[in-house]
Write an enzyme that holds these catalytic residues in place. Structure first.
Site, PDB file in Angstrom:
ATOM      1  N   SER A   1       1.432  -1.191   0.468  1.00  0.00           N
ATOM      2  CA  SER A   1       0.260   0.119  -0.165  1.00  0.00           C
ATOM      3  C   SER A   1       1.020   1.261  -0.012  1.00  0.00           C
ATOM      4  O   SER A   1       1.707   1.305   0.309  1.00  0.00           O
ATOM      5  CB  SER A   1      -0.660  -0.335   1.535  1.00  0.00           C
ATOM      6  OG  SER A   1      -1.694   0.969   1.492  1.00  0.00           O
TER       7      SER A   1
ATOM      8  N   TYR B   1      -2.204  -1.253  10.781  1.00  0.00           N
ATOM      9  CA  TYR B   1      -2.789  -1.205   9.299  1.00  0.00           C
ATOM     10  C   TYR B   1      -1.604  -1.010   8.337  1.00  0.00           C
ATOM     11  O   TYR B   1      -1.132  -1.888   7.797  1.00  0.00           O
ATOM     12  CB  TYR B   1      -3.558  -0.634   8.709  1.00  0.00           C
ATOM     13  CG  TYR B   1      -3.469  -1.461   7.205  1.00  0.00           C
ATOM     14  CD1 TYR B   1      -4.132  -2.600   6.589  1.00  0.00           C
ATOM     15  CD2 TYR B   1      -3.169  -0.141   5.796  1.00  0.00           C
ATOM     16  CE1 TYR B   1      -4.477  -2.461   5.694  1.00  0.00           C
ATOM     17  CE2 TYR B   1      -3.540   0.145   5.023  1.00  0.00           C
ATOM     18  CZ  TYR B   1      -3.965  -1.667   4.849  1.00  0.00           C
ATOM     19  OH  TYR B   1      -4.272  -1.732   3.073  1.00  0.00           O
TER      20      TYR B   1
END
Length: 288
Positions: free
Chosen positions: A181, A194
């Site tokens: 990501s 995360y």
């Protein structure tokens, strides 16, 4: 691809209960159902895609199928409705889609997933580690032990377990593609746990590429930016949705179909000398 990008600049406020469902999204995301054009670049390959029921996972499954691959997708049992829809779209291309509902938070579950995919597809040539969990919190104090464990047990541990279970199957030409990501490079304060897992995935990708290279297994990662999937309204405040993706140089969120070609490239023989890299699909945000 003739896709609608303008609607990504006008996302209304909305929220969903986790894990979120595609049919409740406004606007409905484009996974390439009609817009992705295959060019037979994966003919004969067999792929296992985790988290393949919706979002990026669905777009990758559809793109792989349109490129000639048979696919198996794993997903949480409660996401079966989305998984069935993904299967329908894959089968419209004439390719097979095997559904394997799995909660990947234990090693045994990943071993069983690997065995089922190999048995039902007749082998696995490409592994896409896409399944992920996130839940935004505005302070460290609000990140519970349960959330912290779930985030790492979903995002990080299965890459070790599933890749290890499929090492022999993937040797001599296989490909592993991890979904990381932009959060690994530009972490949001509300996604502390995360973002940490995505940074870990970058390191895992590089180290696995070094270890598995002698087995002729390529290992790479794709780093998406803000992509419109059920994960967003299911894990973030409703009022944050209208500005989702607006901080990118392109000024908008991305469609899942816009990420899929990166996975396709890394899975093809065109990428035969590409390993240990992270390919950004971020709307202009840097991944270095």
């Amino acid at each position: 691809m003739d896709i609608n990008t303008e609607e990504m600049k006008d996302i209304p406020e909305q929220s969903q209960k986790w894990p979120g469902w595609t049919k409740q999204l406004d606007p409905v995301p484009d996974h390439g159902e009609e817009t992705y054009i295959g060019r037979e670049r994966l003919t004969g390959k067999r792929a296992l895609i985790t988290g393949g029921d919706s979002g990026i996972g669905r777009a990758v499954a559809i793109a792989f199928a349109k490129e000639g691959a048979d696919v198996a997708i794993s997903y949480l049992p409660e996401e079966d409705e989305d998984a069935q829809e993904t299967k329908t779209h894959v089968e419209k291309t004439g390719r097979r889609c095997v559904l394997i509902p799995t909660d990947q938070r234990t090693e045994d579950a990943n071993i069983a997933l690997a065995e089922a995919a190999v048995e039902q597809l007749g082998g696995v040539d490409v592994l896409v580690n896409n399944a992920g969990f996130q839940m935004a919190q505005d302070s460290l104090a609000k990140i519970s032990d349960e959330q912290l464990r779930r985030t790492f047990e979903t995002n990080v541990f299965p890459i070790f377990w599933l890749t290890k279970a499929l090492m022999d199957e993937l040797s001599n030409g296989g490909s592993v593609i991890n979904n990381t990501s932009i959060q690994a490079f530009q972490p949001s304060e509300t996604l502390l746990d995360y973002a940490s897992t995505k940074a870990a995935i970058n390191n895992i990708t590089v180290n696995l590429a070094a270890e598995l290279g002698p087995l002729r297994i390529r290992v790479n990662a794709v780093a998406p930016g803000p992509i419109w999937t059920p994960l967003q309204p299911a894990t973030k405040p409703a009022e944050s949705m209208p500005s989702f993706g607006a901080d990118t140089p392109l000024g908008r969120a991305g469609q899942p179909v816009e990420v899929a070609p990166a996975f396709v490239f890394l899975a093809t023989d065109d990428a035969s000398y590409v390993s240990g890299t992270v390919l950004g699909v971020t709307g202009g945000k840097p991944v270095f």
